[in-house]
Design a protein around this motif. Structure first.
Motif, PDB file in Angstrom:
ATOM      1  N   GLY A  32       0.797  -1.223   0.000  1.00  0.00           N
ATOM      2  CA  GLY A  32       0.000   0.000   0.000  1.00  0.00           C
ATOM      3  C   GLY A  32       0.829   1.271   0.000  1.00  0.00           C
ATOM      4  O   GLY A  32       0.339   2.337  -0.383  1.00  0.00           O
ATOM      5  N   ILE A  33       2.093   1.183   0.454  1.00  0.00           N
ATOM      6  CA  ILE A  33       2.931   2.388   0.571  1.00  0.00           C
ATOM      7  C   ILE A  33       4.174   2.293  -0.321  1.00  0.00           C
ATOM      8  O   ILE A  33       5.167   2.981  -0.100  1.00  0.00           O
ATOM      9  CB  ILE A  33       3.344   2.632   2.044  1.00  0.00           C
ATOM     10  N   LEU A  34       4.100   1.425  -1.331  1.00  0.00           N
ATOM     11  CA  LEU A  34       5.258   1.161  -2.185  1.00  0.00           C
ATOM     12  C   LEU A  34       5.778   2.426  -2.865  1.00  0.00           C
ATOM     13  O   LEU A  34       6.992   2.674  -2.911  1.00  0.00           O
ATOM     14  CB  LEU A  34       4.890   0.103  -3.234  1.00  0.00           C
ATOM     15  N   GLU A  35       4.848   3.234  -3.389  1.00  0.00           N
ATOM     16  CA  GLU A  35       5.267   4.460  -4.075  1.00  0.00           C
ATOM     17  C   GLU A  35       5.946   5.442  -3.127  1.00  0.00           C
ATOM     18  O   GLU A  35       6.928   6.099  -3.486  1.00  0.00           O
ATOM     19  CB  GLU A  35       4.061   5.127  -4.738  1.00  0.00           C
ATOM     20  N   ILE A  36       5.447   5.527  -1.891  1.00  0.00           N
ATOM     21  CA  ILE A  36       6.015   6.446  -0.903  1.00  0.00           C
ATOM     22  C   ILE A  36       7.436   6.015  -0.542  1.00  0.00           C
ATOM     23  O   ILE A  36       8.364   6.833  -0.481  1.00  0.00           O
ATOM     24  CB  ILE A  36       5.134   6.490   0.365  1.00  0.00           C
TER      25      ILE A  36
END
Length: 397
Positions: A32-36
């Protein structure tokens, strides 16, 4: 006194389930936070995705190799030490301002988490009454599934307002409280005689088992290929914000939970063969449909709901089927199935990273669907072998 002991054991099973919840959250929240993470550590999406690959491989080692190596030790100590190591891994993740340090933290979390889930599941079975053993095991596994329902979307939502590292600090604090409660309540259980690895291999050489386990790899590979990169997929194809992505993950997780509970009911009513076959077919169809619906917000939400329910309906049915083949070796079968699930996750996240790097991210869903089709082929071959074996036994009788 008996009723008090029974209630305490029920509380312990719930606590073991919460342990499965935190280990599952630590594993899946990265999706869920891969891009961040990718932006913060200045690495590509495909490189960040290898955080999932490393976790899955290390989890498999924990679930198989560490379970084998620690089999003779007192089970309470093994369980508690696995939790302590898991907490340390999360603390290291909190202080990870370097990609390779974060990789190291994932390795520590995963190996301890893999050891924990197998020991905890069997712990639940041993402290439960004979008629409640299946239910106790299912409760622990459900805790892992609930991490998809609550852990991942909450973690993703928090990442919109807090530094992503605090998610792992929160997991560490919550797990520390769990550690204290289990230390106080968990009864001691002696270790078992270690089963030589050569003997374990003999168990899975049965063609019914090995084809069933191969189906496990392809089933979870097809799922992870998409799930590992669900955040960038929804961001690029559907233009969802991180808040909307967290809601989408909540929908996926909610129906995954429904699927995991329905799977047990379906096995009792229709048997594992029909439950597995139908759920895998719907799983594959959902991934093919996602290729089209990923450009529509409403379409994505509906497809994710069906996909989540179908995928996790398979889980309890699959475990029931594999254990039914070799009931006398249920712990070994469970250990191999857990390990191979995570090898499938590793392959899915690794292949997904390659597809994103060299093709368009929209290709993930239909490629994932093809792998689930392979799972259908292998599991049906296993079913046919099992039916033939049952006929041969009846003829001998």
């Amino acid at each position: 006194m008996y009723n008090l002991a029974k209630k305490i054991n029920q509380v312990i099973v719930i606590l073991l389930s919460l342990g499965a919840f935190v280990t599952g959250t630590a594993e899946f929240v990265v999706s869920g936070i891969l891009e961040i993470i990718s932006f913060d550590l200045d690495v590509s999406i495909s490189t960040a995705g290898q955080l999932i690959t490393v976790y899955s491989l290390s989890y498999a080692i924990g679930a198989l190799v560490l379970v084998l190596l620690t089999a003779k030790f007192e089970r309470k100590k093994v369980l508690l030490y696995s939790i302590i190591t898991f907490i340390i891994g999360n603390v290291v993740a909190f202080f990870s301002y370097d990609y390779f340090l974060l990789i190291l933290s994932r390795l520590v979390m995963a190996m301890s988490g893999g050891l924990y889930i197998v020991v905890a599941t069997n712990y639940a079975a041993q402290i439960a009454t004979a008629e409640k053993r299946g239910s106790a095991m299912a409760t622990v596994i459900t805790g892992f599934t609930v991490s998809l329902v609550l852990g991942v979307p909450i973690g993703t939502f928090l990442a919109a307002y807090l530094n992503w590292r605090y998610i792992f600090l929160i997991i560490a604090v919550a797990t520390s409280l769990l550690l204290f409660l289990l230390y106080k309540l968990l009864p001691s259980i002696k270790g078992n005689k270690s089963v030589p690895f050569k003997q374990q291999i003999q168990i899975i050489k049965d063609r019914r088992v090995i084809t069933g386990l191969t189906a496990t790899i392809f089933w979870i590979l097809g799922y992870t290929l998409v799930f590992a990169y669900i955040s960038p997929l929804l961001s690029n194809s559907t233009n969802l914000s991180i808040e909307m992505t967290s809601i989408a993950l909540f929908v996926l997780g909610t129906f995954a939970f429904i699927g995991s509970r329905f799977g047990g009911y379906a096995v009792d009513k229709w048997g594992p063969n029909r439950t597995i076959s139908i759920s895998l077919f719907i799983h594959a169809t959902s991934l093919f449909v996602l290729t089209v619906t990923q450009h529509s917000t409403i379409g994505v939400f509906i497809t994710l709901a069906v996909w989540g329910a179908a995928t996790w309906t398979t889980t309890p049915a699959k475990q029931f089927y594999l254990i039914s083949i070799k009931p006398q070796s249920s712990e070994t079968i469970l250990s191999f199935n857990t390990a191979l699930m995570n090898i499938g996750m590793m392959l899915g996240s690794a292949l997904g990273g390659i597809l994103i790097k060299y093709t368009n991210i929209v290709n993930l869903s239909w490629v994932g669907g093809l792998f689930v089709i392979l799972a259908i082929i292998f599991i049906n071959y296993s079913f046919n072998l099992n039916k033939a074996n049952s006929r041969n036994i009846k003829v001998r009788i």
